[in-house]
Structure formats: structure tokens, C-alpha cells
Enzyme design. Structure first.
Site, PDB file in Angstrom:
ATOM      1  N   LYS A   1     -10.579 125.851  25.580  1.00 61.52           N
ATOM      2  CA  LYS A   1     -10.754 126.216  26.978  1.00 61.52           C
ATOM      3  C   LYS A   1      -9.762 127.325  27.303  1.00 61.52           C
ATOM      4  O   LYS A   1      -8.583 127.231  26.917  1.00 61.52           O
ATOM      5  CB  LYS A   1     -10.485 124.993  27.857  1.00 61.52           C
TER       6      LYS A   1
ATOM      7  N   GLU B   1     -17.894 131.464  25.778  1.00 57.94           N
ATOM      8  CA  GLU B   1     -18.810 130.695  26.627  1.00 57.94           C
ATOM      9  C   GLU B   1     -18.515 130.922  28.110  1.00 57.94           C
ATOM     10  O   GLU B   1     -17.365 130.831  28.537  1.00 57.94           O
ATOM     11  CB  GLU B   1     -18.658 129.210  26.263  1.00 57.94           C
TER      12      GLU B   1
ATOM     13  N   ASP C   1     -23.593 128.672  29.549  1.00 64.41           N
ATOM     14  CA  ASP C   1     -23.613 127.230  29.807  1.00 64.41           C
ATOM     15  C   ASP C   1     -24.082 127.045  31.256  1.00 64.41           C
ATOM     16  O   ASP C   1     -25.284 126.900  31.522  1.00 64.41           O
ATOM     17  CB  ASP C   1     -22.196 126.662  29.551  1.00 64.41           C
TER      18      ASP C   1
ATOM     19  N   LYS D   1     -27.287 121.770  27.505  1.00 62.93           N
ATOM     20  CA  LYS D   1     -26.812 120.448  27.944  1.00 62.93           C
ATOM     21  C   LYS D   1     -28.011 119.783  28.580  1.00 62.93           C
ATOM     22  O   LYS D   1     -28.551 120.294  29.581  1.00 62.93           O
ATOM     23  CB  LYS D   1     -25.680 120.587  28.961  1.00 62.93           C
TER      24      LYS D   1
HETATM   25  O1  LIG Z   1     -17.878 116.594  25.852  1.00 63.08           O
HETATM   26  C1  LIG Z   1     -16.862 117.191  25.473  1.00 63.08           C
HETATM   27  O2  LIG Z   1     -16.244 116.895  24.468  1.00 63.08           O
HETATM   28  C2  LIG Z   1     -16.282 118.307  26.250  1.00 63.08           C
HETATM   29  C3  LIG Z   1     -17.251 119.204  26.748  1.00 63.08           C
HETATM   30  C4  LIG Z   1     -16.758 120.317  27.611  1.00 63.08           C
HETATM   31  O3  LIG Z   1     -16.202 121.257  27.112  1.00 63.08           O
HETATM   32  C5  LIG Z   1     -17.074 120.256  29.003  1.00 63.08           C
HETATM   33  C6  LIG Z   1     -17.278 119.072  29.649  1.00 63.08           C
HETATM   34  C7  LIG Z   1     -17.452 119.010  31.043  1.00 63.08           C
HETATM   35  C8  LIG Z   1     -17.383 120.155  31.789  1.00 63.08           C
HETATM   36  C9  LIG Z   1     -16.905 121.385  31.198  1.00 63.08           C
HETATM   37  O4  LIG Z   1     -15.550 121.515  31.289  1.00 63.08           O
HETATM   38  C10 LIG Z   1     -17.261 121.453  29.756  1.00 63.08           C
HETATM   39  C11 LIG Z   1     -17.989 122.662  29.339  1.00 63.08           C
HETATM   40  O5  LIG Z   1     -17.988 123.612  30.102  1.00 63.08           O
HETATM   41  O6  LIG Z   1     -18.645 122.767  28.309  1.00 63.08           O
HETATM   42 MG   LIG Z   2     -18.927 125.132  28.943  1.00 57.65          MG
END
Ligand SMILES: O=C(O)CCC(=O)C1=CC=C[C@@H](O)[C@@H]1C(=O)O
Ligand SMILES: [Mg+2]
Length: 368
Positions: A164, A214, A239, A263
């Protein structure tokens, strides 16, 4: 099938470690678990992926409960359904609210597979016996702490590392990670933390051989992303901006991205996810399955979806033990050397542990 009963449960489970992104920190998983029952008492399960806060997208646990109770469950109850795709048609006149629609669509898919005595993966057209998975690593207190987590996950065999990023936690982080791990499959997820004014900073990320960046720009944008993609060597993956096959077609046509994070919750369910899959597979657009910190039921659906051949890149669906002291399914999801075996038993292929569900339930309601 005819759905005779729907049980909604509001659960709260502590995360083992806080998950920090550009939009905030999660300390627990607060979500709606859906159970539906047909006329023979056979049940289907799904997880709703809306978060308690509207910071990832505009939906929340409360708005989803409202949509489910007041609009979607009344349509589902007692209607004759021959195939899960029909449910998407019945919901089509309701605008947006993808996550609310998705959980019922997924529960119907699970029940449909159980009625066929087939695995969810197989009824979706899944062909893989095992899937490759990666990890999503939140923002840590220091770069050293991030390096430690990557080393640990690498030792466990995970196949892709998503970091992130946010302004102030980006180029220096990626630079240091690349120095220590020059060859790992690495990507960055900004969750819409930048604008086109950050073009030079985002272009600096081109030097690090990232698999993709992303959702760098606004959560609802595909225009600025097209301009950014034209200026980047690194692929952009969308995303938040993608809710449907229509969005996918437009983003690809504009050149807003080269990769899609699917997703199932964000696109309204498995019916739409499958349409996006089929379109992208035909055009060789790489896909992967994104996570929403799902508990076991949501994880099981993600595994089934990832078994489809177009999911060519490792997704976010890591093993349960990275998130929970105990999961609500049995067995819990186990990742071995960065792979998960796709279950072949009927439906989503994992048993829901009612003891654990009860333990984490704050509130529940039955609709008939
Ligand atoms: O499920 C996971 O292990 C984490 C996934 C993840 O990165 C995310 C989960 C929920 C919201 C976001 O921050 C995010 C994403 O953006 O992909
Ligand atoms: Mg994401």
C-alpha cells in the site's frame, strides 16, 4: 429453486494485525454474513464486503443492510430462480449498490452449486486445481518493518507482494524494497491517493519494474487514468473504478489500465465477474482476484472465482492465519508455498462453523 428464508448476521472479528491504507486503518472486520435457504432446507452462504466506513467506496455495512432488507431480499424471497444469472436481471433496475447485490448473487451461486452437487468453482467454469496467491501488505510504521513482513511472507512462499502506498510513503519505500528484493513480483496500491499533479512522482515508480500500480487516481475516474497510463511504462490496474463489464470495456477502450482487479463484491456478484472474466480472457487482458479482508466464506468464493482460467495473476486471497486467530469456516483457508488447493466438494467447498459464527455475531435477523 425458490428462496424461502434469508438470515442476515452482523459479525465482528478482530484482525490479528491492523490493516492500514491511504484511506485509514482497520482493526477488526465488521461485516454481514448471508445465509439463504431453499424449499428443501438446503443453504447457500456469502459474505458482504461493505466496510463500516465509506472510505474505500460509498457503500457501508449499514447502507447494505438497508438495501438488503428493504429492496433486495423482498425480490429474492419466493421468486423462482433457475440459474443465478437470473437474479442479476431481477436486480438490474436498482441503481448501484453493487456490494449489497453481490452477496445475494454469491449466496445463490453457492446454493445452485450445492443443488447440482457440484463445486462452485466447477459451475463457474473453473479449470484450475490449485491457484497462486499473493499478499497485500498495509502501511507499516517503518520501511524496516515492511521489509521484515515481506521477508516473512516470501519465506512462506507467497507469489506476489502488494504494498500500500500514499503520498510520503511511496518512492523511497519502493526504492528500499527493490534494493533488498530486486526480483520479487512487486506492485503498489494507492487507493486513489494521487492526482495528475503527481505525474512526476508516479513516473519515478517506472524505474522499479513493478508488476502494476493499482488505482493511483480518483476512485471514480477512468479519464485521468488514461492520461497517466499513456505516460507510464508500468501497467495501471483499476480496482475502485470498475463495477461492471461496461466499466471494463470503457476503461480498456480509453487505455485507462492494462490489468483489472476483479473483486466479486465490487462488481455486483459472480454473474458480472464471470462476464468481465470472459471478455478479458478473449482479449488477453490479465486479471486477478482482489481481496476485501474477507473472512472464510468470502475467501472461499474468491478461491472458486480464481479457478477460472482468465485469472492469470496471483490475487490477494492469502491464508486465513494471516488475518484471524480462528476463521469461521472449517477447514480454514491454507496457503502452502503461495498456492491454495481449489475445493472439489459441493458449493464453496468449506463448512461454516456455526459455533464460531455465533461467537462473532452481534445481531441477526431472519426474513421469510
Ligand atoms: O484482502 C486482503 O488481503 C487485502 C486486500 C486489500 O488490499 C484491500 C482490502 C480492502 C480495501 C482496500 O484497502 C484493499 C484494496 O484496495 O485492494
Ligand atoms: Mg485496491
Amino acid at each position: 429453486m425458490k428462496i424461502k428464508q434469508v438470515n442476515l448476521r452482523h459479525l465482528k472479528m478482530d484482525l490479528l494485525y491492523p490493516f492500514v491504507t491511504s484511506f485509514g486503518a482497520e482493526y477488526d472486520k465488521d461485516f454481514i454474513l448471508v445465509e439463504i435457504m431453499n424449499e428443501d432446507g438446503l443453504v447457500g452462504w456469502a459474505e458482504n464486503v461493505a466496510m463500516p466506513t465509506p472510505y474505500y467506496n460509498e457503500e457501508t455495512v449499514k447502507t447494505n443492510w438497508h438495501m438488503l432488507e428493504d429492496f433486495l431480499i423482498p425480490i429474492l424471497l419466493n421468486s423462482e430462480i433457475h440459474h443465478p444469472d437470473e437474479l442479476a436481471e431481477k436486480f438490474a433496475h436498482i441503481r448501484g449498490n453493487y456490494m449489497a447485490k453481490a452477496c445475494l448473487n454469491m449466496a445463490v451461486w453457492d446454493l445452485y452449486a450445492r443443488e447440482q452437487n457440484a463445486s462452485l468453482a466447477s459451475v463457474l467454469g473453473g479449470t484450475k486445481k490449485i491457484i497462486d496467491v499473493g499478499v497485500s501488505i498495509g502501511i507499516k510504521d517503518s520501511i524496516e518493518a515492511t521489509l521484515d513482513v515481506i521477508e516473512q511472507r516470501r519465506a512462506e512462499g507467497y507469489k506476489r507482494f502488494k504494498l500500500k502506498i500514499k503520498p510520503g510513503w511511496d518512492v523511497e519505500l519502493i526504492d528500499k524494497v527493490r534494493k533488498v528484493f530486486p526480483d520479487i513480483p512487486l506492485m503498489a496500491d494507492a487507493n486513489s491517493a494521487y492526482t495528475l499533479a503527481d505525474m512526476n512522482l508516479l513516473k519515478a515508480l517506472d524505474d522499479y519494474n513493478l508488476m502494476m500500480i493499482e488505482q493511483p487516481l480518483a476512485y471514480n475516474d477512468i479519464i485521468d487514468h488514461a492520461e497517466l497510463q499513456a505516460n507510464l511504462k508500468t501497467s495501471i490496474c483499476l480496482d475502485e473504478s470498475i463495477h461492471s463489464l461496461e466499466d471494463t470495456k470503457k476503461a480498456l477502450k480509453l487505455g485507462s489500465c492494462k490489468i483489472i482487479n476483479v473483486k466479486v463484491g465490487r462488481v455486483g456478484g459472480l454473474t458480472e465477474a464471470k462476464k468481465i472474466h470472459d471478455y478479458c480472457l478473449e482479449r488477453n487482458v490479465p486479471l486477478w482476484c482482489g481481496g476485501m479482508l474477507e473472512a472464510g466464506v468470502g475467501r472461499a468464493h474468491n478461491i472458486a472465482m480464481t479457478a477460472m482460467p482468465g485469472f492469470t495473476l496471483p490475487g490477494d486471497t492469502a491464508g486465513s492465519s494471516l488475518y484471524w486467530a480462528e476463521d469461521i469456516i472449517e477447514p480454514e483457508v491454507i496457503a502452502e508455498n503461495g498456492t491454495i488447493t481449489v475445493p472439489t466438494t459441493p458449493g464453496m467447498g468449506y463448512e461454516v462453523s456455526m459455533d464460531k459464527v455465533k461467537k462473532y455475531t452481534l445481531y441477526s435477523k431472519t426474513y421469510r
